[in-house]
Scaffold this motif. Structure first.
Motif, short mmCIF file in Angstrom:
data_model
loop_
_atom_site.label_atom_id
_atom_site.label_comp_id
_atom_site.label_asym_id
_atom_site.label_seq_id
_atom_site.Cartn_x
_atom_site.Cartn_y
_atom_site.Cartn_z
N THR A 95 -10.13 -1.25 4.52
CA THR A 95 -8.83 -0.96 4.88
C THR A 95 -8.41 -1.49 6.26
O THR A 95 -9.36 -1.94 7.28
CB THR A 95 -9.00 0.49 5.46
OG1 THR A 95 -9.21 1.62 4.19
CG2 THR A 95 -7.75 1.28 5.83
N ILE A 96 -7.32 -1.93 6.37
CA ILE A 96 -6.99 -2.93 7.45
C ILE A 96 -5.75 -1.98 8.29
O ILE A 96 -5.66 -2.02 9.30
CB ILE A 96 -6.09 -4.40 6.96
CG1 ILE A 96 -7.40 -5.02 6.41
CG2 ILE A 96 -5.46 -5.00 7.99
CD1 ILE A 96 -7.03 -6.49 5.65
N ASP A 97 -4.68 -1.83 7.59
CA ASP A 97 -3.51 -1.16 8.02
C ASP A 97 -3.74 0.42 7.74
O ASP A 97 -4.75 0.97 7.13
CB ASP A 97 -2.19 -1.68 7.41
CG ASP A 97 -0.97 -1.13 8.27
OD1 ASP A 97 -1.29 -0.90 9.42
OD2 ASP A 97 0.22 -1.40 7.73
N VAL A 98 -3.01 1.04 8.85
CA VAL A 98 -3.15 2.80 8.69
C VAL A 98 -2.39 3.20 7.44
O VAL A 98 -1.22 2.92 7.21
CB VAL A 98 -2.66 3.52 9.79
CG1 VAL A 98 -2.67 4.84 9.77
CG2 VAL A 98 -3.43 3.02 11.06
N ALA A 99 -2.95 4.06 6.51
CA ALA A 99 -2.16 4.29 5.12
C ALA A 99 -1.99 5.76 5.42
O ALA A 99 -2.92 6.49 5.67
CB ALA A 99 -2.89 3.91 3.98
N TYR A 100 -0.60 6.12 5.32
CA TYR A 100 -0.24 7.68 5.42
C TYR A 100 0.06 8.20 4.02
O TYR A 100 0.74 7.49 3.21
CB TYR A 100 1.14 7.77 6.24
CG TYR A 100 0.85 7.34 7.73
CD1 TYR A 100 -0.03 8.47 8.68
CD2 TYR A 100 0.96 6.04 7.99
CE1 TYR A 100 0.13 8.29 9.97
CE2 TYR A 100 0.74 5.93 9.46
CZ TYR A 100 0.43 6.71 10.41
OH TYR A 100 0.22 6.52 11.71
N ARG A 101 -0.54 9.16 3.80
CA ARG A 101 -0.26 9.88 2.49
C ARG A 101 0.07 11.39 2.67
O ARG A 101 -0.53 11.99 3.72
CB ARG A 101 -1.66 9.72 1.59
CG ARG A 101 -1.90 8.41 1.13
CD ARG A 101 -0.77 7.75 0.40
NE ARG A 101 -1.14 6.55 -0.36
CZ ARG A 101 -0.86 5.29 0.28
NH1 ARG A 101 -0.10 5.44 1.75
NH2 ARG A 101 -0.96 4.14 -0.19
N PHE A 102 0.68 12.02 1.90
CA PHE A 102 1.09 13.36 1.45
C PHE A 102 0.73 14.08 0.43
O PHE A 102 0.65 13.57 -0.41
CB PHE A 102 2.80 13.27 1.75
CG PHE A 102 3.47 14.90 1.82
CD1 PHE A 102 3.29 15.60 2.65
CD2 PHE A 102 3.72 15.15 0.33
CE1 PHE A 102 3.94 17.00 2.29
CE2 PHE A 102 4.04 16.66 0.23
CZ PHE A 102 4.28 17.21 1.25
#
Length: 634
Positions: free
Chosen positions: A94-101
């Protein structure tokens, strides 16, 4: 027929009830963090899968992608649901911050998958800044690692109160209880040392689904909740904020017509009702709330987390960046602070350089002093440091150019947390948490005087100016500035020349030529020039002043139009050929370090007020050109 209508009515009523329940579910924001390959993305993918938040076409694509990357016989690689960047899928990280709902019957969730690599710590801080809870994953095979400690320390620093210690990949250690207990004991020892008093530990397997949404038969020795049960019942931060005094940073003055004036913003803490006495800061003016307006109509009460428009009974000055607060319990106002700073830029902190500080809706100029210390997250030692490097966590004093409405970060994340922005690149370079204001900020006040700077200038029959000559060493700055001063004196102007070499014999004799010292050199000269301009003088300064940020800093010290940037434009080869003082020769030989143009950069003005070319002009011609550009001087 009546029966059919009744059935439809009941169905409609059920739908309305369901929608109402769903609309009023509480929201929990949480992050997953920890070291590389601890299974953060896989865990989130499992949560999305088990909560039925994946469409059929997404599932088909996921199964197909899982076969492409090769997952050692497993049907689905859940991490691919979250790792969206091509580089992430190629490297399996994982490199970037991933937002999930996703949501369950009891609560809605926003989860941030934070990268584990040390070089992406800045991204982890971004994800943690708005979180109510942190799930810190540990690979059961590896135990507590450096990044486990770093991320735990950052979570504690940022103020996340709810910590879940998820010992992952228990299937790879045969669900061994003794291994689980060993890891929990090791983590508890570290957590206690950094101030984490409580955490919830649970054995899980993100891949197999053990103790994620259903209790696992593989861990009969574990009697605690599943992860989703804990997430559904834990207390969220916003519910705690509602019990605090009312605070609302103003985002926008809402003035659609002459009959309406309101102040819009997101309520950070507390509650407000019509009739409440409020205070607007930093001015300190008070008034009474007359209305609370929303798109759905007026409210009888508004709580933390709601976006509203507040109308006041009195016509008082209030604009973006101000804070509306409870009248009898307002936040503090100061311009000097101690703060913890997490440095997030590749280039190190430049001590004394002006950055933008953004706190809530407030934006001010700020300078950071040399750090008191940096923190070794492994040993918790306080280490001496002259600056802050990438991912460093340090404590330093900062000073803003105007008062800031604030509360300590430990009490209010909205009014205590800030970011620093580079003025040239506009890049975010750091995140910070305010501890307290410095006592000297409260005890030192500006003394008003009756004889103003305009009166000083009028007595001299002139306008105050600061003529800032900048250019390479050998460009002719001092020579031209001297000629300009001679011509101005013939015109009966009151002047004073500050020369770079002369100032270093006295005021700045303690400074060297490192980038930090150069910044402080210009800051001091700028303050002196400002005082002289206050006295009504025309001040001439001849300094290399190699950095645009520092020249801009001095410009902002003065009233608009009083700072005149004069670029003495001379090519490096010409300036070096002159080498009147022999400095270029020493620099080329390595005997003179940090010399501008050789091993230290010079940033030429992008749009100077006046430009002179000393190749095409003599010093006298350049001076005459400058004076013509400056006329009239009264």
């Amino acid at each position: 027929m009546d029966s059919a209508y009744q059935t439809e009515a009941l169905i409609a009523e059920d739908i309305d009830t369901y929608l109402d329940i769903h609309q009023h579910k509480t929201m929990l924001r949480f992050i997953t963090c920890g070291s590389v390959d601890d299974g953060k993305s896989t865990l989130i993918g499992r949560l999305l899968y088990d909560s039925k938040m994946i469409f059929e076409d997404q599932l088909a694509a996921l199964e197909n992608d899982s076969k492409k990357v090769g997952t050692q016989g497993q049907d689905i690689d859940f991490a691919l649901l979250v790792d969206g960047l091509a580089a992430e899928r190629e490297q399996g990280i994982t490199i970037d911050v991933a937002y999930r709902f996703f949501n369950t019957e009891k609560r809605k969730f926003i989860v941030a998958d934070c990268p584990g690599h040390e070089q992406y710590t800045r991204n982890m801080v971004t994800g943690a800044s708005t979180a109510d809870l942190a799930v810190i994953l540990i690979d059961a095979r590896k135990g507590v690692l450096v990044q486990t400690r770093r991320h735990s320390y950052l979570c504690q620093l940022i103020g996340i109160r709810n910590i879940v210690l998820a010992v992952n990949k228990m299937d790879l250690v045969e669900y061994d209880q003794s291994r689980f207990d060993e890891i929990v004991a090791e983590y508890r020892e570290f957590a206690t040392s950094i101030g984490i008093e409580n955490f919830t530990a649970m054995p899980i397997s993100g891949f197999r689904g053990d103790n994620i949404t259903t209790r696992s038969n593989n861990t009969p020795w574990y009697t605690g909740p599943t992860l989703i049960e804990h997430l559904e019942t834990v207390e969220v931060l916003s519910s705690l904020d509602a019990d605090k005094p009312f605070r609302m940073p103003v985002q926008w003055v809402n003035r659609p017509n002459l009959d309406f004036r309101g102040f819009s913003g997101l309520i950070a803490t507390g509650s407000v009702k019509p009739g409440d006495q409020v205070r607007v800061l930093p001015s300190g003016k008070t008034s009474t709330v007359s209305r609370i307006v929303t798109m759905e109509g007026d409210l009888d009460e508004a709580l933390a987390g709601q976006s509203v428009t507040v109308c006041l009974a009195d016509e008082i000055d209030c604009s973006r960046g101000d804070v509306i607060a409870t009248a009898d319990s307002p936040p503090q106002v100061a311009d000097q602070f101690e703060a913890t700073i997490v440095w997030m830029a590749d280039d190190p902190l430049q001590v004394g350089r002006a950055y933008w500080l953004k706190l809530g809706t407030q934006t001010v100029s700020v300078t950071v002093q040399q750090p008191k210390y940096v923190i070794n997250v492994n040993t918790l030692e306080h280490l001496a440091a002259k600056t802050l490097e990438l991912n460093a966590i340090g404590v330093a004093e900062i000073a803003t150019d105007k008062p800031l409405v604030f509360e300590p970060y430990a009490h209010n994340r909205t009014l205590g947390g800030f970011i620093l922005i580079d003025k040239i690149t506009n890049a975010t370079v750091a995140a910070g948490m305010l501890h307290f204001s410095l006592r000297r900020a409260q005890n030192v006040h500006w003394q008003a005087t009756d004889v103003s700077r305009d009166v000083h200038a009028a007595l001299k029959n002139q306008k105050a100016k600061v003529l800032w000559f900048t250019g390479l060493s050998g460009s002719g700055k001092s020579t031209i500035a001297n000629e300009v001063e001679k011509q101005l004196n013939l015109m009966n102007r009151h002047t004073f020349l500050l020369d770079g070499d002369n100032v270093r014999h006295g005021l700045n004799r303690d400074l060297g030529f490192t980038e930090a010292d150069r910044i402080e050199n210009i800051r001091r000269v700028g303050e002196v020039a400002k005082l002289m301009a206050d006295a009504g003088l025309i001040v001439l300064t001849a300094f290399i002043s190699p950095f645009r940020a520092e020249r801009e800093m001095v410009r902002k010290m003065l009233p608009e139009g009083e700072f005149v940037e004069i670029f003495v434009d001379t090519p490096l080869e010409i300036a070096e050929a002159r080498d009147v003082k022999g400095l270029y020769k020493k620099a080329r030989a390595g005997a003179l370090k940090n010399f501008t143009g050789i091993d230290s950069p010079y940033e030429p003005p992008e749009s100077p007020d006046i430009r002179v070319n000393t190749v095409a002009m003599t010093p006298v011609e350049a001076a005459e050109h400058i004076v013509r550009q400056l006329m009239p001087l009264k």
